[in-house]
Design a protein around this motif. Structure first.
Motif, PDB file in Angstrom:
ATOM      1  N   GLY A 191      38.695  45.510  35.121  1.00 45.35           N
ATOM      2  CA  GLY A 191      38.737  44.454  34.668  1.00 45.35           C
ATOM      3  C   GLY A 191      38.257  44.478  32.875  1.00 45.35           C
ATOM      4  O   GLY A 191      37.587  43.298  33.365  1.00 45.35           O
ATOM      5  N   GLY A 192      38.704  45.049  32.130  1.00 42.99           N
ATOM      6  CA  GLY A 192      38.828  44.756  30.685  1.00 42.99           C
ATOM      7  C   GLY A 192      38.621  43.304  30.291  1.00 42.99           C
ATOM      8  O   GLY A 192      38.481  42.537  29.475  1.00 42.99           O
ATOM      9  N   SER A 193      40.050  42.676  31.134  1.00 41.99           N
ATOM     10  CA  SER A 193      40.786  41.749  30.189  1.00 41.99           C
ATOM     11  C   SER A 193      39.890  40.622  30.949  1.00 41.99           C
ATOM     12  O   SER A 193      39.798  38.885  30.385  1.00 41.99           O
ATOM     13  CB  SER A 193      42.050  41.387  30.797  1.00 41.99           C
ATOM     14  OG  SER A 193      42.738  41.826  32.121  1.00 41.99           O
ATOM     15  N   SER A 194      39.503  41.074  32.250  1.00 40.17           N
ATOM     16  CA  SER A 194      38.785  39.853  33.143  1.00 40.17           C
ATOM     17  C   SER A 194      37.369  39.731  32.692  1.00 40.17           C
ATOM     18  O   SER A 194      37.197  38.382  32.251  1.00 40.17           O
ATOM     19  CB  SER A 194      38.566  40.456  34.895  1.00 40.17           C
ATOM     20  OG  SER A 194      39.582  41.127  35.060  1.00 40.17           O
TER      21      SER A 194
ATOM     22  N   TYR B  89      42.821  39.570  40.662  1.00 37.00           N
ATOM     23  CA  TYR B  89      42.931  39.327  41.750  1.00 37.00           C
ATOM     24  C   TYR B  89      42.991  41.530  41.894  1.00 37.00           C
ATOM     25  O   TYR B  89      43.961  41.297  40.825  1.00 37.00           O
ATOM     26  CB  TYR B  89      44.402  39.251  42.492  1.00 37.00           C
ATOM     27  CG  TYR B  89      44.166  38.161  42.605  1.00 37.00           C
ATOM     28  CD1 TYR B  89      44.363  36.646  42.280  1.00 37.00           C
ATOM     29  CD2 TYR B  89      44.801  37.691  44.377  1.00 37.00           C
ATOM     30  CE1 TYR B  89      44.155  35.689  41.902  1.00 37.00           C
ATOM     31  CE2 TYR B  89      44.457  35.991  44.509  1.00 37.00           C
ATOM     32  CZ  TYR B  89      44.121  34.871  43.876  1.00 37.00           C
ATOM     33  OH  TYR B  89      43.866  33.894  44.292  1.00 37.00           O
ATOM     34  N   GLU B  90      43.313  42.363  42.548  1.00 33.84           N
ATOM     35  CA  GLU B  90      43.217  43.379  42.599  1.00 33.84           C
ATOM     36  C   GLU B  90      43.171  44.357  44.297  1.00 33.84           C
ATOM     37  O   GLU B  90      42.841  43.965  44.848  1.00 33.84           O
ATOM     38  CB  GLU B  90      41.956  44.473  42.443  1.00 33.84           C
ATOM     39  CG  GLU B  90      41.553  45.687  42.431  1.00 33.84           C
ATOM     40  CD  GLU B  90      43.101  46.515  41.426  1.00 33.84           C
ATOM     41  OE1 GLU B  90      43.268  46.071  40.456  1.00 33.84           O
ATOM     42  OE2 GLU B  90      43.843  47.652  42.330  1.00 33.84           O
ATOM     43  N   ASN B  91      44.442  44.883  44.565  1.00 33.25           N
ATOM     44  CA  ASN B  91      45.167  45.352  45.664  1.00 33.25           C
ATOM     45  C   ASN B  91      44.362  46.619  46.129  1.00 33.25           C
ATOM     46  O   ASN B  91      44.856  47.113  46.976  1.00 33.25           O
ATOM     47  CB  ASN B  91      46.108  45.101  46.167  1.00 33.25           C
ATOM     48  CG  ASN B  91      47.366  46.429  45.229  1.00 33.25           C
ATOM     49  OD1 ASN B  91      47.036  46.095  44.560  1.00 33.25           O
ATOM     50  ND2 ASN B  91      48.479  45.786  45.326  1.00 33.25           N
TER      51      ASN B  91
ATOM     52  N   LYS C  77      42.799  41.459  47.295  1.00 28.01           N
ATOM     53  CA  LYS C  77      44.309  40.633  47.052  1.00 28.01           C
ATOM     54  C   LYS C  77      45.159  41.130  46.770  1.00 28.01           C
ATOM     55  O   LYS C  77      45.228  41.537  45.051  1.00 28.01           O
ATOM     56  CB  LYS C  77      43.886  39.468  47.756  1.00 28.01           C
ATOM     57  CG  LYS C  77      45.294  38.244  48.692  1.00 28.01           C
ATOM     58  CD  LYS C  77      44.681  37.485  48.685  1.00 28.01           C
ATOM     59  CE  LYS C  77      45.666  36.485  49.243  1.00 28.01           C
ATOM     60  NZ  LYS C  77      45.244  34.667  48.816  1.00 28.01           N
ATOM     61  N   ASN C  78      46.120  41.247  47.454  1.00 26.25           N
ATOM     62  CA  ASN C  78      48.018  41.081  46.823  1.00 26.25           C
ATOM     63  C   ASN C  78      48.670  40.006  46.208  1.00 26.25           C
ATOM     64  O   ASN C  78      47.888  39.034  47.085  1.00 26.25           O
ATOM     65  CB  ASN C  78      48.774  42.228  47.935  1.00 26.25           C
ATOM     66  CG  ASN C  78      50.129  41.838  47.042  1.00 26.25           C
ATOM     67  OD1 ASN C  78      50.809  41.595  45.861  1.00 26.25           O
ATOM     68  ND2 ASN C  78      51.094  42.300  47.414  1.00 26.25           N
ATOM     69  N   ILE C  79      48.034  40.129  44.634  1.00 28.86           N
ATOM     70  CA  ILE C  79      48.739  38.889  44.254  1.00 28.86           C
ATOM     71  C   ILE C  79      49.559  37.869  44.650  1.00 28.86           C
ATOM     72  O   ILE C  79      49.807  37.189  44.541  1.00 28.86           O
ATOM     73  CB  ILE C  79      48.006  38.803  42.856  1.00 28.86           C
ATOM     74  CG1 ILE C  79      48.380  37.377  42.482  1.00 28.86           C
ATOM     75  CG2 ILE C  79      50.035  38.854  41.759  1.00 28.86           C
ATOM     76  CD1 ILE C  79      47.522  37.099  40.838  1.00 28.86           C
TER      77      ILE C  79
ATOM     78  N   PHE D  28      49.202  38.496  34.069  1.00 34.72           N
ATOM     79  CA  PHE D  28      50.007  39.693  34.616  1.00 34.72           C
ATOM     80  C   PHE D  28      49.561  40.908  34.049  1.00 34.72           C
ATOM     81  O   PHE D  28      50.842  40.823  33.306  1.00 34.72           O
ATOM     82  CB  PHE D  28      51.407  39.030  35.900  1.00 34.72           C
ATOM     83  CG  PHE D  28      51.448  38.696  36.343  1.00 34.72           C
ATOM     84  CD1 PHE D  28      50.752  37.613  37.608  1.00 34.72           C
ATOM     85  CD2 PHE D  28      52.857  37.587  37.116  1.00 34.72           C
ATOM     86  CE1 PHE D  28      50.447  37.235  38.721  1.00 34.72           C
ATOM     87  CE2 PHE D  28      52.883  36.560  37.541  1.00 34.72           C
ATOM     88  CZ  PHE D  28      51.600  36.027  38.524  1.00 34.72           C
ATOM     89  N   ASP D  29      49.377  41.990  34.750  1.00 35.61           N
ATOM     90  CA  ASP D  29      49.245  43.407  33.382  1.00 35.61           C
ATOM     91  C   ASP D  29      49.574  44.059  35.271  1.00 35.61           C
ATOM     92  O   ASP D  29      48.901  44.931  36.382  1.00 35.61           O
ATOM     93  CB  ASP D  29      47.861  43.418  33.632  1.00 35.61           C
ATOM     94  CG  ASP D  29      47.628  44.644  32.957  1.00 35.61           C
ATOM     95  OD1 ASP D  29      48.963  45.629  33.151  1.00 35.61           O
ATOM     96  OD2 ASP D  29      46.545  45.510  32.821  1.00 35.61           O
ATOM     97  N   LEU D  30      51.093  43.724  35.987  1.00 35.32           N
ATOM     98  CA  LEU D  30      51.036  44.795  37.146  1.00 35.32           C
ATOM     99  C   LEU D  30      52.425  45.438  36.811  1.00 35.32           C
ATOM    100  O   LEU D  30      53.060  44.827  35.732  1.00 35.32           O
ATOM    101  CB  LEU D  30      51.374  43.340  37.695  1.00 35.32           C
ATOM    102  CG  LEU D  30      50.580  42.688  38.664  1.00 35.32           C
ATOM    103  CD1 LEU D  30      51.177  41.357  39.220  1.00 35.32           C
ATOM    104  CD2 LEU D  30      49.369  43.304  39.394  1.00 35.32           C
TER     105      LEU D  30
END
Ligand SMILES: C[S@@+](CC[C@H](N)C(=O)[O-])C[C@H]1O[C@@H](n2cnc3c(N)ncnc32)[C@H](O)[C@@H]1O
Length: 249
Positions: free
Chosen positions: A102-105, A118-120, A145-147, A161-163
Motif C-alpha cells: 500500500g506504499g504507492s496507494s 487492486y490486490e489479488n 481482485k485480479n486487475i 501497474f506495479d505488477l
C-alpha cells in the motif's frame, strides 16, 4: 496500537515516537509522558539521563515512513518522478495494482482526490488495508481482485501497474483511462520493460512518452568530509510512461 501523537528528535536527528498512555524509551534514557504533554512543539525536553530532545508533531511523511512493509514499496524517488511527469494533483483519480504494502496507494491517497487499488492476494491486501487505516486515508479503496479481470473505474487520470506482467493489462487500462491520461508501468527488470513497451505499440490509443530509471545519490557533509554516502539505494525499477491520446475506433 495507539496512534503516534508526537515525535521526539534527538541531538543526532534520530526520531522517537510518543503514543498516548506511554513514556518514550530511548537509548538515551526515558522521556516521561507528563513532560511531553506539558511541552509545546519546538521546545526541548530532557530524558531521565539529562539528554535533550526536541518535540515536534508528526507530518504525513513521518507516519508514512512507519507503515508496515510486506512486498517492496516503490521508493520515493520513483514516486516523485511519477507525480512530476503525469502532473497528478488534488483533483486526480488514480487506479493502481497491485496494492502490495500500500506504499504507492497511500502516497497517492495523500495528494489525489481518489485512489482505487487492486490486490489479488489476501495476505498483502491485509497489510495495505492496515496501512491505509493507519494513515487515515478514507479516499483510498482497496479491491481484492485480479486487475486483469477488469477495471471498474472510468475516466481515470492515472493508472499505475506495479505488477510482474504489466503488458497483460494494457487493453483494459485503455478503457478506464480518460483521453490525455497516463498509464505508467513500474518494473524491476529489462525484459518486463521491453515486453510492456512492445505490447504498447500494438495499441494506437497510446503513445510511449518516456522510459526512465531514477538514480538518487545521498551525500554526507561534516567539516571537510563532504562526499557521497557509502551506502546508497541500489537499483529499484524502470518507469515506462504511456499517454492515452485517443479512443478505440
Ligand atoms: C511489488 S507489489 C506492489 C507494491 C506497491 N506498489 C507499494 O508501493 O507498496 C506487487 C503486488 O501486485 C500484486 N499482484 C500481482 N498480480 C496482480 C494482479 N493480476 N491483480 C492484482 N494484484 C496483483 C502482488 O500480489 C503484489 O502484492
Amino acid at each position: 496500537m495507539a496512534q503516534i501523537e508526537k515525535i521526539l528528535v534527538s541531538k543526532t536527528g534520530k526520531k522517537f515516537y510518543y503514543r498516548k498512555g506511554q513514556d518514550v524509551h530511548t537509548q538515551f534514557g526515558v522521556i516521561k509522558e507528563s513532560d511531553i504533554l506539558s511541552a509545546k512543539d519546538g521546545s526541548e525536553i530532557s530524558s531521565n539521563t539529562g539528554e535533550g530532545f526536541h518535540l515536534i508533531s508528526p507530518t504525513f511523511m513521518d507516519l508514512y515512513r512507519k507503515i508496515k512493509r510486506g512486498p517492496q514499496i516503490i521508493p520515493l524517488k520513483d514516486i516523485s518522478a511519477i507525480i512530476a511527469e503525469t502532473g497528478i494533483n488534488k483533483d486526480s483519480e488514480i487506479v493502481e495494482a497491485g496494492s502490495g504494502s500500500g506504499g504507492s496507494s497511500c502516497f497517492f491517497g495523500h495528494m489525489a482526490k481518489k485512489v482505487t487499488t487492486y490486490e489479488n492476494r489476501d495476505e498483502f491486501a491485509e497489510i495495505a488495508e492496515k496501512n491505509i487505516a493507519f494513515l487515515g486515508l478514507d479516499n483510498v479503496t482497496l479491491k481484492r481482485k485480479n486487475i486483469y479481470e477488469g477495471i471498474d473505474e472510468k475516466d481515470v487520470d492515472l493508472i499505475l501497474f506495479d505488477l510482474p506482467d504489466p503488458w497483460l493489462g494494457i487493453d483494459i487500462a485503455k478503457n478506464a483511462l480518460k483521453v490525455g491520461g497516463y498509464l505508467v508501468s513500474y518494473s524491476p527488470t529489462t525484459p518486463q520493460l521491453s515486453d510492456f513497451s512492445e505490447e504498447s505499440r500494438k495499441h494506437p490509443e497510446f503513445r510511449l512518452i518516456k522510459i526512465i530509471e531514477v538514480s538518487e545519490r545521498e551525500w554526507e557533509a561534516k567539516e571537510r568530509k563532504v562526499r557521497p554516502k557509502s551506502q546508497s539505494i541500489g537499483h529499484s525499477g524502470f518507469l515506462v510512461f504511456l499517454r492515452k491520446i485517443g479512443n478505440s475506433s
